[in-house]
Design a protein around this motif. Sequence first.
Motif, PDB file in Angstrom:
ATOM      1  N   GLY A 106      -8.310   0.687   5.431  1.00  9.48           N
ATOM      2  CA  GLY A 106      -8.156   1.963   6.118  1.00  9.48           C
ATOM      3  C   GLY A 106      -7.094   2.841   5.484  1.00  9.48           C
ATOM      4  N   GLY A 107      -6.789   2.577   4.201  1.00 11.99           N
ATOM      5  CA  GLY A 107      -5.774   3.365   3.510  1.00 11.99           C
ATOM      6  C   GLY A 107      -4.358   3.000   3.877  1.00 11.99           C
ATOM      7  N   ASN A 108      -4.157   1.813   4.441  1.00 14.35           N
ATOM      8  CA  ASN A 108      -2.837   1.390   4.897  1.00 14.35           C
ATOM      9  C   ASN A 108      -2.141   0.407   3.956  1.00 14.35           C
ATOM     10  OD1 ASN A 108      -2.981   2.845   7.444  1.00 14.35           O
ATOM     11  ND2 ASN A 108      -4.511   1.338   8.055  1.00 14.35           N
ATOM     12  N   SER A 109      -2.759   0.124   2.813  1.00 15.50           N
ATOM     13  CA  SER A 109      -2.128  -0.777   1.847  1.00 15.50           C
ATOM     14  C   SER A 109      -1.004  -0.036   1.119  1.00 15.50           C
ATOM     15  CB  SER A 109      -3.162  -1.274   0.826  1.00 15.50           C
ATOM     16  OG  SER A 109      -4.215  -1.962   1.472  1.00 15.50           O
ATOM     17  N   PHE A 110       0.011  -0.783   0.698  1.00 20.10           N
ATOM     18  CA  PHE A 110       1.087  -0.145  -0.056  1.00 20.10           C
ATOM     19  C   PHE A 110       1.864  -1.177  -0.853  1.00 20.10           C
ATOM     20  CE2 PHE A 110       2.975  -1.113   4.102  1.00 20.10           C
ATOM     21  CZ  PHE A 110       4.173  -1.721   3.764  1.00 20.10           C
ATOM     22  N   PHE A 146      10.955   8.034  -9.901  1.00 23.19           N
ATOM     23  CA  PHE A 146      11.202   7.440  -8.585  1.00 23.19           C
ATOM     24  C   PHE A 146      10.676   8.366  -7.490  1.00 23.19           C
ATOM     25  CE2 PHE A 146      13.613   6.417  -4.808  1.00 23.19           C
ATOM     26  CZ  PHE A 146      13.771   5.038  -4.856  1.00 23.19           C
ATOM     27  N   ILE A 147      11.022   9.635  -7.573  1.00 28.54           N
ATOM     28  CA  ILE A 147      10.577  10.606  -6.569  1.00 28.54           C
ATOM     29  C   ILE A 147       9.059  10.767  -6.600  1.00 28.54           C
ATOM     30  CG2 ILE A 147      10.668  13.036  -5.901  1.00 28.54           C
ATOM     31  CD1 ILE A 147      13.570  13.066  -6.896  1.00 28.54           C
ATOM     32  N   LYS A 148       8.484  10.770  -7.798  1.00 29.00           N
ATOM     33  CA  LYS A 148       7.034  10.925  -7.929  1.00 29.00           C
ATOM     34  C   LYS A 148       6.290   9.801  -7.218  1.00 29.00           C
ATOM     35  CE  LYS A 148       3.398  11.050 -11.473  1.00 29.00           C
ATOM     36  NZ  LYS A 148       3.134  11.007 -12.938  1.00 29.00           N
ATOM     37  N   HIS A 149       6.792   8.588  -7.329  1.00 31.16           N
ATOM     38  CA  HIS A 149       6.105   7.431  -6.749  1.00 31.16           C
ATOM     39  C   HIS A 149       6.438   7.214  -5.271  1.00 31.16           C
ATOM     40  CE1 HIS A 149       4.887   6.334 -10.795  1.00 31.16           C
ATOM     41  NE2 HIS A 149       4.172   5.358 -10.276  1.00 31.16           N
ATOM     42  N   THR A 185       1.735   4.335  -1.142  1.00 26.34           N
ATOM     43  CA  THR A 185       0.458   4.021  -0.509  1.00 26.34           C
ATOM     44  C   THR A 185      -0.628   3.788  -1.553  1.00 26.34           C
ATOM     45  OG1 THR A 185       1.059   5.370   1.403  1.00 26.34           O
ATOM     46  CG2 THR A 185      -1.275   4.851   1.131  1.00 26.34           C
ATOM     47  N   LEU A 186      -1.490   2.803  -1.272  1.00 27.08           N
ATOM     48  CA  LEU A 186      -2.606   2.483  -2.152  1.00 27.08           C
ATOM     49  C   LEU A 186      -3.915   2.613  -1.368  1.00 27.08           C
ATOM     50  CD1 LEU A 186      -1.055  -0.712  -3.761  1.00 27.08           C
ATOM     51  CD2 LEU A 186      -1.392   1.483  -4.906  1.00 27.08           C
ATOM     52  N   PRO A 187      -4.798   3.531  -1.748  1.00 22.92           N
ATOM     53  CA  PRO A 187      -6.072   3.667  -1.040  1.00 22.92           C
ATOM     54  C   PRO A 187      -6.949   2.437  -1.244  1.00 22.92           C
ATOM     55  CG  PRO A 187      -6.039   5.048  -3.014  1.00 22.92           C
ATOM     56  CD  PRO A 187      -4.659   4.495  -2.849  1.00 22.92           C
ATOM     57  N   ASP A 188      -7.932   2.272  -0.382  1.00 16.58           N
ATOM     58  CA  ASP A 188      -8.783   1.086  -0.439  1.00 16.58           C
ATOM     59  C   ASP A 188      -9.453   0.904  -1.795  1.00 16.58           C
ATOM     60  OD1 ASP A 188      -8.054   0.697   2.148  1.00 16.58           O
ATOM     61  OD2 ASP A 188     -10.040   0.980   3.025  1.00 16.58           O
ATOM     62  N   ASP A 189      -9.880   2.014  -2.405  1.00 10.99           N
ATOM     63  CA  ASP A 189     -10.574   1.863  -3.689  1.00 10.99           C
ATOM     64  C   ASP A 189      -9.630   1.408  -4.802  1.00 10.99           C
ATOM     65  OD1 ASP A 189      -9.177   4.244  -3.843  1.00 10.99           O
ATOM     66  OD2 ASP A 189     -10.824   5.399  -4.708  1.00 10.99           O
ATOM     67  N   ALA A 190      -8.326   1.651  -4.642  1.00  9.32           N
ATOM     68  CA  ALA A 190      -7.361   1.256  -5.677  1.00  9.32           C
ATOM     69  C   ALA A 190      -7.119  -0.248  -5.680  1.00  9.32           C
ATOM     70  CB  ALA A 190      -6.046   1.994  -5.485  1.00  9.32           C
ATOM     71  N   VAL A 191      -7.211  -0.903  -4.521  1.00  8.49           N
ATOM     72  CA  VAL A 191      -6.880  -2.331  -4.457  1.00  8.49           C
ATOM     73  C   VAL A 191      -8.019  -3.221  -4.942  1.00  8.49           C
ATOM     74  CG1 VAL A 191      -5.218  -1.969  -2.612  1.00  8.49           C
ATOM     75  CG2 VAL A 191      -7.556  -2.620  -2.031  1.00  8.49           C
ATOM     76  N   LEU A 201       3.053  -3.774 -10.518  1.00  2.40           N
ATOM     77  CA  LEU A 201       4.208  -4.105 -11.351  1.00  2.40           C
ATOM     78  C   LEU A 201       4.953  -2.847 -11.800  1.00  2.40           C
ATOM     79  CD1 LEU A 201       2.720  -7.005 -13.507  1.00  2.40           C
ATOM     80  CD2 LEU A 201       4.425  -7.193 -11.680  1.00  2.40           C
ATOM     81  N   LYS A 202       4.223  -1.782 -12.085  1.00  2.00           N
ATOM     82  CA  LYS A 202       4.875  -0.527 -12.454  1.00  2.00           C
ATOM     83  C   LYS A 202       5.682   0.009 -11.271  1.00  2.00           C
ATOM     84  CE  LYS A 202       4.132   4.202 -14.059  1.00  2.00           C
ATOM     85  NZ  LYS A 202       3.155   5.251 -14.439  1.00  2.00           N
ATOM     86  N   THR A 203       5.076  -0.046 -10.095  1.00  2.00           N
ATOM     87  CA  THR A 203       5.778   0.399  -8.890  1.00  2.00           C
ATOM     88  C   THR A 203       7.045  -0.414  -8.670  1.00  2.00           C
ATOM     89  OG1 THR A 203       3.701   1.094  -7.855  1.00  2.00           O
ATOM     90  CG2 THR A 203       5.566   0.712  -6.387  1.00  2.00           C
TER      91      THR A 203
END
Length: 219
Positions: A106-110, A146-149, A185-191, A201-203
């Motif tokens: 539901g778009g709640n991953s992070f 940092f601010i961008k992410h 935040t990570l959308p469902d399609d990203a995971v 790892l970048k995050t």
Amino acid sequence: MLQSSTLKFLRTLKQHNTKPWFDDHRQEYEAAKEDFETLVQQVIDGLQKQDPTLAGLQVKDCVFRIYKDVRFSKDKTPYKTNMGAAFQQGGKKSPLAGYYFHLEPGGNSFAGGGLWMPPAPVLKKVRQEIDYNFEEFESIISNKEFIKHFGKIEGESLKTAPQGYQPDNPAIAYLRLKSLVVTRTLPDDAVVQPALVRDILKTFSLMQPLLQFINRAMD
């Protein structure tokens, strides 16, 4: 990457959060759990190259149980509808600041982390570190990447200045925080993409200077 079946299991669990349903679908749960733990192992492997303090960390040290403690909760549903893993020196029960990955459809991953609601003596040390070295702290959180992410540091805040600090302290907005947390935040399609581990790892690498600053206060 994670399998779409893992997200499907968590979505369905949210609709049928009962022990009889869970027992009937234990095979799907075990598959989702294995899928998530495989991802966690891949993140550990990458993180240990970036952060030597995590040497020796194992999957079991990081992954949280899906079973809820409902003793003091109004919500008596027995299972979490997310999966989470904390990566920090000493494992998930460590008082140190660390990295965190949260999977929830539901778009709640992070991906994120930091220091969540530490006890008063720990928070006092962190506040002192920020106050004494605010220029260094500010340079970390004002970094463009940092601010961008992450945007800005999040956390519940005191309404007034904490004891021992004046309201006009340049760092007062951060000294009032009871947690110091950043998330992306990570959308469902990203995971479910092959680049997931690389993105996590970048995050985490962008968070590392902040975690080092916080944990230095506890040394």
